[in-house]
Design an enzyme around this catalytic site. Structure first.
Site, PDB file in Angstrom:
ATOM      1  CE1 TYR A  80      56.691  40.144   2.420  1.00  0.00           C
ATOM      2  CE2 TYR A  80      54.379  39.578   2.233  1.00  0.00           C
ATOM      3  CZ  TYR A  80      55.693  39.268   2.028  1.00  0.00           C
ATOM      4  OH  TYR A  80      56.031  38.078   1.428  1.00  0.00           O
ATOM      5  CE  LYS A  82      59.207  36.026   5.597  1.00  0.00           C
ATOM      6  NZ  LYS A  82      58.342  37.179   5.483  1.00  0.00           N
ATOM      7  NE  ARG A 125      37.901  22.768   7.879  1.00  0.00           N
ATOM      8  CZ  ARG A 125      36.624  22.618   8.292  1.00  0.00           C
ATOM      9  NH1 ARG A 125      36.100  23.473   9.137  1.00  0.00           N
ATOM     10  NH2 ARG A 125      35.881  21.629   7.833  1.00  0.00           N
TER      11      ARG A 125
END
Ligand SMILES: *Cc1c(COP(=O)(O)O)cnc(C)c1O
Length: 392
Positions: free
Chosen positions: A104, A201, A52
């Site tokens: 968005y 994307k 992490r």
């Protein structure tokens, strides 16, 4: 700092310094599928202790995106929204953020329904008008959040001017660079402090992985985002990091081709009788053509277009064969979206129509299929609709 690349962007995509040695001469960074690392002793940790907090495969991706965006440090998150949300964790109750009003949908949702609960206030403005932005700055304002070009009308914000304004008022400038990628637009070079990507994307480019990236301009912000990344914990796993490292190498060739096809298609759509309007900033008729030519290295590969008839939009969605119908973008396959019922469905109809997002609007993310085939596919859909109208 990773700002000393002397080669061109396309070469840097292939040879970015990952900071991670490949064992056995491996040309790619291996997938370090580990959660924990052997410590030399209980007080003296090695370079990594727990994934992490840091993982070599993730670090390779983070160093790569930092170099490509010309920033001080990069961070990888489990989704674009995890990246957005982790950046929003830099703020506290009472802070106000000025945001593009055509942001968005997921960012709109997390700001207005989640971070609002923690006392972070959002003010939406028309970001293409710098005077309007200045008017809403208050003593509580801490940041300006830009998305350019916007969705679905591809309106362009003058990032340099907004960042200069932000600097005068001691505010952070945050840019969601998903639509442009660092190949076409480098917000830090235009004065921004934080760049965000839905790497899902164009960075991935293949519709096969979800992830988000953040790049910051200086070490102080790097420490702050690093703290959030480790504390909040929305990190990207090593397998997904590997997929992004793989996808990013072809970013330039993909976008070069996609932009060329997008421009040809946009020009073709403009000529069609049943197409009422075409929104593509690479068209000289687009109101922001000059601005985007000045601040970016290209126009992207997203086109929106409005038909003269709502039923025709439905007919096209049902009859195109090559484009996938879906909500994402930036992939090797073309993806066609109906904003009114898909990407922008959560906006009330009245508000949506006022913004121009009518039932007759379509958005196309141009993929790597060849222009002639894509054109033919849309042409067939247009012709079969006309034939249907005649036989009615
Ligand atoms: C998709 C997208 C996001 C959200 O990213 P996810 O990876 O889906 O969480 C944020 N901003 C923009 C501009 C996007 O297109």
């Amino acid at each position: 700092m990773h700002t000393t690349n002397k080669h061109s962007f396309g070469t840097n995509l292939i040879h970015a310094k990952t900071g991670i040695d490949g064992h056995f001469g491996a040309v790619n960074v291996p997938i370090y599928q580990v959660s924990t690392f052997n410590l030399e002793d209980e007080t003296n940790g090695g370079r990594y202790d727990y994934s992490r907090s840091g993982n070599p495969t993730r670090e390779a991706l983070e160093n790569t995106i930092a170099q490509l965006e010309n920033g001080a440090a990069g961070f990888a998150f489990s989704s674009g929204m995890a990246a957005v949300s982790s950046v929003l964790c830099l703020f506290e109750a009472g802070d106000e953020i000025i945001v593009s009003n055509d942001i968005y949908g997921g960012t709109y949702r997390v700001l207005t329904r989640l971070f609002s609960k923690f006392g972070i206030k959002t003010t939406f403005v028309n970001m293409t008008n710098v005077d309007e932005v200045e008017e809403v700055i208050s003593s509580q304002t801490k940041a300006i959040y830009i998305e350019s070009p916007s969705n679905p009308f591809l309106q362009v914000t003058d990032i340099k001017s907004v960042a200069a304004l932000a600097k005068r008022y001691d505010l952070l400038t945050i840019v969601d660079n998903t639509f442009m990628t660092p190949y076409l637009q480098q917000p830090i070079n235009l004065g921004a402090n934080i760049v965000i990507h839905s790497a899902t994307k164009y960075i991935s480019g293949h519709s096969d992985v979800i992830g988000g990236l953040v790049v910051v301009s200086d070490e102080k912000l790097a420490d702050e985002v690093k703290f959030v990344q480790n504390a909040f914990g929305a990190i990207l796993g090593p397998q997904d990091c590997f997929l992004f490292l793989r996808g990013i190498k072809t970013l330039k060739v993909r976008l070069d081709q996609q932009q060329q096809t997008a421009l040809e298609l946009a020009k073709w759509f403009e000529e069609q009788r049943d197409v009422e309007a075409v929104y593509y900033p690479g068209l000289k008729t687009h109101p922001d053509y000059e601005l985007i030519t000045e601040q970016a290295n290209g126009y992207g590969a997203i086109i929106s277009f409005k038909l003269n008839n709502d039923e025709l939009a439905q007919h096209i969605l049902k009859n195109v064969r090559l484009s996938s119908i879906g909500v994402s973008l930036g992939a090797v396959e073309s993806i066609l979206t109906h904003p009114a019922t898909m990407s922008h469905a959560s906006i009330p109809k009245e508000v949506r129509e006022k913004k121009g997002i009518t039932e007759s609007l379509l958005r196309l993310s141009v993929g790597l299929e060849e222009y002639e085939d894509l054109k033919e596919d849309f042409n067939n859909a247009l012709i079969s609709f006309q034939e249907k109208a005649v036989t009615k």
